[in-house]
Design a protein around this motif. Structure first.
Motif, PDB file in Angstrom:
ATOM      1  N   UNK A  92       0.979  -1.238  -0.097  1.00 33.36           N
ATOM      2  CA  UNK A  92       0.127   0.056  -0.005  1.00 33.36           C
ATOM      3  C   UNK A  92       0.920   1.231  -0.002  1.00 33.36           C
ATOM      4  N   UNK A  93       0.575   2.330  -0.706  1.00 37.53           N
ATOM      5  CA  UNK A  93       1.267   3.482  -0.803  1.00 37.53           C
ATOM      6  C   UNK A  93       0.833   4.314   0.718  1.00 37.53           C
ATOM      7  N   UNK A  94       1.578   5.029   0.943  1.00 35.49           N
ATOM      8  CA  UNK A  94       1.138   6.052   2.112  1.00 35.49           C
ATOM      9  C   UNK A  94      -0.124   6.735   1.920  1.00 35.49           C
ATOM     10  N   UNK A  95      -0.372   7.235   0.720  1.00 34.50           N
ATOM     11  CA  UNK A  95      -1.712   7.890   0.475  1.00 34.50           C
ATOM     12  C   UNK A  95      -2.752   7.019   0.616  1.00 34.50           C
ATOM     13  N   UNK A  96      -2.601   5.751   0.382  1.00 33.61           N
ATOM     14  CA  UNK A  96      -3.704   4.683   0.467  1.00 33.61           C
ATOM     15  C   UNK A  96      -4.110   4.288   1.816  1.00 33.61           C
ATOM     16  N   UNK A  97      -2.926   4.261   2.483  1.00 29.94           N
ATOM     17  CA  UNK A  97      -2.919   3.991   4.064  1.00 29.94           C
ATOM     18  C   UNK A  97      -3.722   5.148   4.556  1.00 29.94           C
ATOM     19  N   UNK A  98      -3.269   6.440   4.215  1.00 27.81           N
ATOM     20  CA  UNK A  98      -4.001   7.431   4.904  1.00 27.81           C
ATOM     21  C   UNK A  98      -5.535   7.413   4.440  1.00 27.81           C
ATOM     22  N   UNK A  99      -5.856   7.178   3.311  1.00 27.59           N
ATOM     23  CA  UNK A  99      -7.373   7.317   2.873  1.00 27.59           C
ATOM     24  C   UNK A  99      -7.883   6.339   3.708  1.00 27.59           C
ATOM     25  N   UNK A 100      -7.477   4.995   3.732  1.00 26.88           N
ATOM     26  CA  UNK A 100      -8.115   3.948   4.494  1.00 26.88           C
ATOM     27  C   UNK A 100      -8.296   4.416   6.076  1.00 26.88           C
ATOM     28  N   UNK A 101      -7.293   4.744   6.547  1.00 22.53           N
ATOM     29  CA  UNK A 101      -7.349   5.055   8.015  1.00 22.53           C
ATOM     30  C   UNK A 101      -8.319   6.404   8.353  1.00 22.53           C
ATOM     31  N   UNK A 102      -8.320   7.432   7.423  1.00 20.26           N
ATOM     32  CA  UNK A 102      -9.004   8.364   7.543  1.00 20.26           C
ATOM     33  C   UNK A 102     -10.738   7.970   7.583  1.00 20.26           C
ATOM     34  N   UNK A 103     -10.891   7.196   6.360  1.00 16.23           N
ATOM     35  CA  UNK A 103     -12.235   6.437   6.010  1.00 16.23           C
ATOM     36  C   UNK A 103     -12.684   5.778   7.539  1.00 16.23           C
ATOM     37  N   UNK A 104     -11.966   4.872   7.972  1.00 18.41           N
ATOM     38  CA  UNK A 104     -12.291   4.105   9.108  1.00 18.41           C
ATOM     39  C   UNK A 104     -12.323   4.861  10.319  1.00 18.41           C
ATOM     40  N   UNK A 105     -11.461   5.899  10.276  1.00 14.70           N
ATOM     41  CA  UNK A 105     -11.560   6.708  11.658  1.00 14.70           C
ATOM     42  C   UNK A 105     -12.877   7.506  11.590  1.00 14.70           C
ATOM     43  N   UNK A 106     -13.399   7.958  10.469  1.00 15.08           N
ATOM     44  CA  UNK A 106     -14.764   8.588  10.400  1.00 15.08           C
ATOM     45  C   UNK A 106     -15.968   7.483  10.969  1.00 15.08           C
ATOM     46  N   UNK A 107     -15.741   6.200  11.112  1.00 15.08           N
ATOM     47  CA  UNK A 107     -16.576   5.461  11.255  1.00 15.08           C
ATOM     48  C   UNK A 107     -16.253   4.325  12.286  1.00 15.08           C
ATOM     49  N   UNK A 108     -15.739   4.936  13.507  1.00 14.30           N
ATOM     50  CA  UNK A 108     -15.839   4.289  14.831  1.00 14.30           C
ATOM     51  C   UNK A 108     -14.545   3.648  15.312  1.00 14.30           C
ATOM     52  N   UNK A 109     -13.475   3.887  14.164  1.00 15.34           N
ATOM     53  CA  UNK A 109     -12.185   3.304  14.490  1.00 15.34           C
ATOM     54  C   UNK A 109     -11.410   4.488  14.989  1.00 15.34           C
ATOM     55  N   UNK A 110     -11.025   4.702  16.338  1.00 12.76           N
ATOM     56  CA  UNK A 110     -10.427   5.640  17.060  1.00 12.76           C
ATOM     57  C   UNK A 110      -9.003   5.198  17.502  1.00 12.76           C
ATOM     58  N   UNK A 111      -8.749   4.029  17.522  1.00 17.57           N
ATOM     59  CA  UNK A 111      -7.258   3.608  18.019  1.00 17.57           C
ATOM     60  C   UNK A 111      -6.524   2.970  16.671  1.00 17.57           C
ATOM     61  N   UNK A 112      -5.200   3.482  16.629  1.00 19.37           N
ATOM     62  CA  UNK A 112      -4.443   2.912  15.536  1.00 19.37           C
ATOM     63  C   UNK A 112      -3.092   2.237  16.136  1.00 19.37           C
ATOM     64  N   UNK A 113      -2.634   1.256  15.414  1.00 18.50           N
ATOM     65  CA  UNK A 113      -1.220   0.623  15.754  1.00 18.50           C
ATOM     66  C   UNK A 113      -0.535   0.384  14.634  1.00 18.50           C
ATOM     67  N   UNK A 114       0.464   1.102  14.282  1.00 18.64           N
ATOM     68  CA  UNK A 114       1.406   1.118  13.253  1.00 18.64           C
ATOM     69  C   UNK A 114       2.325  -0.158  13.645  1.00 18.64           C
ATOM     70  N   UNK A 115       2.437  -1.143  12.549  1.00 18.32           N
ATOM     71  CA  UNK A 115       3.262  -2.088  12.888  1.00 18.32           C
ATOM     72  C   UNK A 115       3.938  -2.698  11.660  1.00 18.32           C
ATOM     73  N   UNK A 116       4.478  -3.796  11.513  1.00 20.24           N
ATOM     74  CA  UNK A 116       5.258  -4.128  10.106  1.00 20.24           C
ATOM     75  C   UNK A 116       5.330  -5.738  10.192  1.00 20.24           C
ATOM     76  N   UNK A 117       6.597  -6.003   9.869  1.00 18.82           N
ATOM     77  CA  UNK A 117       7.853  -5.566   9.307  1.00 18.82           C
ATOM     78  C   UNK A 117       8.181  -4.573  10.699  1.00 18.82           C
ATOM     79  N   UNK A 118       9.336  -4.101  10.254  1.00 23.85           N
ATOM     80  CA  UNK A 118       9.880  -3.283  11.153  1.00 23.85           C
ATOM     81  C   UNK A 118       9.545  -1.809  10.340  1.00 23.85           C
ATOM     82  N   UNK A 119       8.435  -0.987  11.343  1.00 20.27           N
ATOM     83  CA  UNK A 119       8.023   0.395  10.567  1.00 20.27           C
ATOM     84  C   UNK A 119       9.146   1.228  10.217  1.00 20.27           C
ATOM     85  N   UNK A 120      10.194   1.217  11.074  1.00 18.18           N
ATOM     86  CA  UNK A 120      11.222   2.316  10.673  1.00 18.18           C
ATOM     87  C   UNK A 120      12.029   1.932   9.458  1.00 18.18           C
ATOM     88  N   UNK A 121      11.841   0.689   8.970  1.00 20.44           N
ATOM     89  CA  UNK A 121      12.812   0.434   7.763  1.00 20.44           C
ATOM     90  C   UNK A 121      11.970   1.360   6.490  1.00 20.44           C
TER      91      UNK A 121
END
Ligand code: SAM
Ligand code: SF4
Length: 327
Positions: free
Chosen positions: A42-71
């Motif tokens: 997923x591109x960052x734009x796609x991830x922001x789009x999905x997260x923004x959409x879900x956060x408008x519909x009851x998702x209020x908590x996000x965990x960033x994970x991976x793989x190693x996110x800082x890679x």
């Protein structure tokens, strides 16, 4: 968003990459996994789009994970976009800590609610044996830096019956002087087909018995909704100790989470094999409304628990690496 069992889903776990600079043997084989081509992520734009959409519909908590996110390049800019362009209230990250040093001040500004730092031993040689890479001192530095920040610091230790039982107590004692949570996780079978000989899994009872033999009776703390760790307080400790029955799966009844893998597949349970290709759907022009309906319909069919989800894999082996799922 409510699933077919009436569970309220408010927690998204997003794997931003399948790549990692370590090779923890409970997670990946020696040679690593076959990384996906970048265009499959997923591109960052796609991830922001999905997260923004879900956060408008009851998702209020996000965990960033991976793989190693800082890679993943430009992670900090992506996290800033999450803060600015979504309604996520609680931002959290899971990291192995080895690559955090250049980003500490940016991390502090992002006001994470929690950082989960993975560390399976306090012995440098065993760290190398487990991760097959250097980096032990960097993780300890990250631990010190995070413990000074105003966030909940949780240390994740995977308990491997054949490798790090003697590390359980020294790790638990980290919570004596520091107000942090040290959490012991049952080992799960998601190791990317690594053929290491594994003795039986130490389950939550084995871990608790081991801890109480040395620390005496532990006081059980209240469990928050959706929390996977059973938390305990040892006498005289500033922080607490957690046990996560990830393999025994005793917490599924209160599950509040959904997962999106690095290649954009929706998982409604850690143990399912992926239930919907969000990336393909988006790249074929799905509207926000289409995406939302797809997620809601997947949630209606969310398995009752990890055993049911595993059973529905119809014989497909669990050969994934946790680095593609995100834990
Ligand atoms: N690379 C980061 C890290 O290690 O913290 C984030 C991704 S890692 C897949 C997320 C979490 O899953 C880590 O705490 C890791 O210890 C845990 N994990 C990985 N493989 C596991 C397994 N087979 N059983 C239990 N936990 C596992
Ligand atoms: Fe990398 Fe995390 Fe997997 Fe270890 S557990 S190999 S640090 S993704």
């Amino acid at each position: 968003m409510i699933d077919g069992y009436g569970r309220h889903i408010n927690y998204l776990r997003l794997a931003v990459t399948d790549r990692c600079n370590l090779r923890c043997h409970y997670c990946m084989p020696e040679e690593g996994i076959n990384y996906m081509p970048r265009k499959e992520l997923l591109t960052y734009e796609e991830m922001v789009r999905l997260t923004a959409l879900l956060s408008n519909h009851s998702v209020n908590k996000l965990r960033i994970t991976g793989g190693e996110p800082f890679v993943r390049k430009d992670l900090i800019h992506f996290l800033q976009a999450i803060r600015q362009q979504t309604n996520i209230e609680s931002l959290n990250i899971t990291t192995n800590g080895t690559l955090c040093k250049p980003y500490l001040s940016a991390i502090e500004k992002l006001e994470f609610n929690s950082v989960n730092l993975s560390l399976d031993t306090l012995d440098e040689d065993r760290f190398f044996q487990i991760t097959r890479r250097e980096g032990f001192k960097d993780v300890l530095d990250a631990l010190d830096a995070f413990s000074m920040m105003p966030l909940n610091l949780k240390i994740n230790m995977v308990v491997m019956s054949d490798t790090n039982i003697e590390d359980i107590l020294p790790m638990a004692f980290l919570a004596k002087e520091k107000d942090i949570s040290v959490r012991f996780i049952e080992e799960m079978p998601f190791n990317g087909g690594n053929d290491r000989a594994k003795a039986s899994v130490w389950d939550h009872n084995d871990i608790l018995n081991h801890l109480t033999q040395e620390l005496g009776v532990l006081d059980a703390l209240d469990t928050k909704h959706g929390q996977t760790a059973t938390l305990f307080k040892a006498k005289g400790f500033k922080g607490n100790i957690g046990i996560i029955p990830a393999y025994s799966r005793t917490f599924c009844g209160l599950c509040n989470r959904l997962r999106i893998t690095a290649k954009g597949v929706l998982k409604s349970c850690l143990y399912d094999k992926g239930v919907f290709d969000l990336k393909g759907f988006m790249r074929n022009g799905a509207s926000d409304e289409d995406l939302l309906m797809a997620v809601q319909s997947a949630l209606i069919h969310k398995a009752k628990d990890g055993f049911e989800a595993e059973g529905k894999r119809l014989g497909s082996m669990m050969m994934e690496s946790m680095s593609t799922i995100g834990g």
